[in-house]
Design a protein around this motif. Structure first.
Motif, PDB file in Angstrom:
ATOM      1  N   LYS A  10       3.423  -0.583  -1.987  1.00 35.02           N
ATOM      2  CA  LYS A  10       2.459  -0.747  -2.547  1.00 35.02           C
ATOM      3  C   LYS A  10       1.718   0.918  -3.547  1.00 35.02           C
ATOM      4  CE  LYS A  10      -2.407  -1.923  -2.671  1.00 35.02           C
ATOM      5  NZ  LYS A  10      -3.251  -2.619  -1.665  1.00 35.02           N
ATOM      6  N   LEU A  11       1.473   1.025  -4.397  1.00 29.77           N
ATOM      7  CA  LEU A  11       1.611   2.196  -4.656  1.00 29.77           C
ATOM      8  C   LEU A  11       0.381   2.244  -5.738  1.00 29.77           C
ATOM      9  CD1 LEU A  11       2.473   5.154  -5.643  1.00 29.77           C
ATOM     10  CD2 LEU A  11       3.240   4.231  -7.766  1.00 29.77           C
ATOM     11  N   LEU A  12      -0.500   3.321  -4.909  1.00 29.46           N
ATOM     12  CA  LEU A  12      -1.967   3.634  -5.094  1.00 29.46           C
ATOM     13  C   LEU A  12      -1.819   4.899  -6.481  1.00 29.46           C
ATOM     14  CD1 LEU A  12      -4.790   2.769  -5.428  1.00 29.46           C
ATOM     15  CD2 LEU A  12      -5.369   4.106  -3.363  1.00 29.46           C
ATOM     16  N   HIS A  13      -1.995   4.612  -7.966  1.00 31.88           N
ATOM     17  CA  HIS A  13      -2.589   4.927  -8.598  1.00 31.88           C
ATOM     18  C   HIS A  13      -3.877   6.585  -8.872  1.00 31.88           C
ATOM     19  CE1 HIS A  13      -2.304   6.738 -13.318  1.00 31.88           C
ATOM     20  NE2 HIS A  13      -2.168   8.293 -12.652  1.00 31.88           N
ATOM     21  N   ASP A  42      10.271  -4.286  -6.957  1.00 29.12           N
ATOM     22  CA  ASP A  42       9.083  -4.432  -6.244  1.00 29.12           C
ATOM     23  C   ASP A  42       7.814  -4.413  -6.471  1.00 29.12           C
ATOM     24  OD1 ASP A  42      10.323  -7.555  -6.185  1.00 29.12           O
ATOM     25  OD2 ASP A  42      11.462  -7.065  -4.986  1.00 29.12           O
ATOM     26  N   LEU A  43       7.883  -2.418  -7.536  1.00 26.75           N
ATOM     27  CA  LEU A  43       6.528  -1.756  -6.788  1.00 26.75           C
ATOM     28  C   LEU A  43       6.003  -2.458  -7.845  1.00 26.75           C
ATOM     29  CD1 LEU A  43       6.033   1.471  -6.071  1.00 26.75           C
ATOM     30  CD2 LEU A  43       6.798   1.423  -9.029  1.00 26.75           C
ATOM     31  N   GLU A  44       4.610  -2.424  -6.983  1.00 21.60           N
ATOM     32  CA  GLU A  44       2.682  -2.943  -6.964  1.00 21.60           C
ATOM     33  C   GLU A  44       2.325  -1.969  -6.912  1.00 21.60           C
ATOM     34  OE1 GLU A  44      -0.470  -4.889  -4.589  1.00 21.60           O
ATOM     35  OE2 GLU A  44       1.842  -5.631  -4.014  1.00 21.60           O
ATOM     36  N   VAL A  45       1.720  -1.684  -8.288  1.00 23.00           N
ATOM     37  CA  VAL A  45       0.589  -0.414  -8.382  1.00 23.00           C
ATOM     38  C   VAL A  45      -0.483  -0.756  -9.137  1.00 23.00           C
ATOM     39  CG1 VAL A  45       0.875   1.442  -9.896  1.00 23.00           C
ATOM     40  CG2 VAL A  45       2.936   0.957  -9.897  1.00 23.00           C
ATOM     41  N   GLU A  46      -1.502  -0.259  -7.808  1.00 21.81           N
ATOM     42  CA  GLU A  46      -3.427  -0.263  -8.396  1.00 21.81           C
ATOM     43  C   GLU A  46      -3.507   0.987  -8.854  1.00 21.81           C
ATOM     44  OE1 GLU A  46      -6.952  -1.906  -6.406  1.00 21.81           O
ATOM     45  OE2 GLU A  46      -5.407  -1.209  -4.809  1.00 21.81           O
ATOM     46  N   ALA A  96      -1.598   1.272   0.816  1.00 18.44           N
ATOM     47  CA  ALA A  96      -1.159   2.034  -0.134  1.00 18.44           C
ATOM     48  C   ALA A  96      -0.103   2.678   0.701  1.00 18.44           C
ATOM     49  CB  ALA A  96      -1.410   2.690  -0.848  1.00 18.44           C
ATOM     50  N   ASP A  97       1.129   2.423   0.119  1.00 17.34           N
ATOM     51  CA  ASP A  97       2.537   3.120   0.763  1.00 17.34           C
ATOM     52  C   ASP A  97       2.896   4.606   0.358  1.00 17.34           C
ATOM     53  OD1 ASP A  97       2.897   0.912   2.470  1.00 17.34           O
ATOM     54  OD2 ASP A  97       3.664  -0.194   0.373  1.00 17.34           O
ATOM     55  N   ALA A  98       2.168   4.756  -1.112  1.00 17.30           N
ATOM     56  CA  ALA A  98       2.600   5.874  -1.492  1.00 17.30           C
ATOM     57  C   ALA A  98       1.127   5.924  -3.036  1.00 17.30           C
ATOM     58  CB  ALA A  98       3.816   5.872  -2.136  1.00 17.30           C
ATOM     59  N   HIS A 141      -0.291   8.146   7.991  1.00 14.52           N
ATOM     60  CA  HIS A 141       1.044   8.567   8.023  1.00 14.52           C
ATOM     61  C   HIS A 141       1.679   8.024   7.998  1.00 14.52           C
ATOM     62  CE1 HIS A 141      -0.209  11.064  11.787  1.00 14.52           C
ATOM     63  NE2 HIS A 141      -0.957   9.736  11.915  1.00 14.52           N
ATOM     64  N   GLY A 142       3.050   8.641   7.317  1.00 15.12           N
ATOM     65  CA  GLY A 142       3.827   7.764   6.861  1.00 15.12           C
ATOM     66  C   GLY A 142       3.886   7.250   5.209  1.00 15.12           C
ATOM     67  N   LYS A 143       3.123   8.344   4.824  1.00 15.56           N
ATOM     68  CA  LYS A 143       2.821   8.174   2.836  1.00 15.56           C
ATOM     69  C   LYS A 143       3.133   9.063   2.423  1.00 15.56           C
ATOM     70  CE  LYS A 143      -0.225   5.133   4.174  1.00 15.56           C
ATOM     71  NZ  LYS A 143      -0.204   3.616   3.932  1.00 15.56           N
ATOM     72  N   LYS A 144       3.622   8.583   1.265  1.00 21.26           N
ATOM     73  CA  LYS A 144       4.288   9.718   0.155  1.00 21.26           C
ATOM     74  C   LYS A 144       2.886   9.771  -0.571  1.00 21.26           C
ATOM     75  CE  LYS A 144       8.902  10.086  -1.607  1.00 21.26           C
ATOM     76  NZ  LYS A 144       9.392  11.645  -0.768  1.00 21.26           N
ATOM     77  N   MET A 145       3.168  11.181  -1.545  1.00 22.33           N
ATOM     78  CA  MET A 145       2.358  11.825  -2.983  1.00 22.33           C
ATOM     79  C   MET A 145       2.971  12.416  -3.555  1.00 22.33           C
ATOM     80  SD  MET A 145      -1.688  13.415  -2.646  1.00 22.33           S
ATOM     81  CE  MET A 145      -2.641  11.668  -2.338  1.00 22.33           C
ATOM     82  N   VAL A 146       2.973  11.435  -4.850  1.00 24.66           N
ATOM     83  CA  VAL A 146       3.115  12.839  -6.212  1.00 24.66           C
ATOM     84  C   VAL A 146       1.458  13.033  -6.710  1.00 24.66           C
ATOM     85  CG1 VAL A 146       4.200  12.996  -8.164  1.00 24.66           C
ATOM     86  CG2 VAL A 146       5.355  11.691  -6.134  1.00 24.66           C
ATOM     87  N   VAL A 147       1.374  14.907  -6.967  1.00 25.05           N
ATOM     88  CA  VAL A 147       0.571  15.231  -8.005  1.00 25.05           C
ATOM     89  C   VAL A 147       1.063  15.403  -8.980  1.00 25.05           C
ATOM     90  CG1 VAL A 147      -2.189  16.175  -8.309  1.00 25.05           C
ATOM     91  CG2 VAL A 147      -1.116  15.326  -5.689  1.00 25.05           C
TER      92      VAL A 147
END
Length: 227
Positions: A10-13, A42-46, A96-98, A141-147
């Motif tokens: 699960k990716l949160l934008h 299977d990426l889920e984007v919100e 979200a996971d990322a 914890h255990g998350k990744k982020m791109v800015v």
């Protein structure tokens, strides 16, 4: 290019740009998201569009609830319904996971809507807590982020304007405070300097975005979320 199948990440934008088609920052973040979609089928984007949605106010009942929590006291029943709006945004973030954050530089810092959002979700007992010594302890914890970051001027390391980029150090500090330390910045600087420089900078940022999406750490994260 390897992919992972049968998993969902699960990716949160979090989008803090008011421009859509014309946004350079959004072009870069979209390149990251598209690249991740190729690697994680299977990426889920919100998407949270901070300039279109209505966030709960950190005032009135909610500010009273916040300070009640900071004193380790239960929230007053009169504030419960209002506070549920804050909890909804916190849960949306934490589930979200990322994350991909679209955050152009405005007057050396982040857009006001992003600061508003951060002030909404970074709450004691949810994103961090205080230990017996009064020190903050992160809870995410255990998350990744791109800015994805763009700017009109040149804030690159070699530029005399570099020290005026308060966007990156602030975002690293606040998200690190709650436990997200795996943060990658993809920068498109000097968008207003001239057409040749702008084109070269944007092309470089898009190439960087694709490389970020190809990092095997995303596959490891997807595998962890599926476990």
């Amino acid at each position: 290019m390897s992919t992972t199948r049968g998993t969902t990440m699960k990716l949160l934008h979090i989008c803090a740009s008011p421009r859509l088609e014309g946004s350079n920052t959004l072009k870069v973040s979209s390149a990251v998201i598209d690249g991740l979609a190729e690697r994680v089928p299977d990426l889920e984007v919100e998407t949270i569009d901070l300039f279109q949605g209505d966030l709960p106010a950190m005032a009135g009942d909610n500010i009273e609830a916040k300070y009640t929590l900071m004193m380790n006291q239960p929230i007053d029943r009169a504030h419960t319904e209002s506070w549920k709006q804050i909890e909804h945004e916190i849960e949306r973030f934490r589930s979200a996971d990322a994350y991909v954050v679209t955050a152009p530089i405005w007057n050396f810092g982040i857009p006001y809507t992003l600061k508003y959002y951060i002030d909404c979700i970074v709450q004691p007992g949810y994103m961090f807590r205080y230990n017996e010594q009064g020190y903050p302890v992160p809870l995410v914890h255990g998350k990744k982020m791109v800015v994805s970051l763009s700017s009109g001027g040149d804030y690159s390391d070699a530029s005399p304007m570099h020290a005026l980029n308060f966007n990156e150090p602030y975002l690293r500090a606040i998200f690190g405070f709650i436990g997200i330390t795996d943060v990658t910045f993809v920068n498109a600087f000097a968008m207003d300097v001239g057409p040749d420089i702008r084109s070269a900078s944007l092309d470089g940022a898009l190439a960087d975005a694709r490389r970020v999406a190809e990092d095997d750490g995303w596959l490891e994260l997807a595998a962890t979320t599926a476990a």
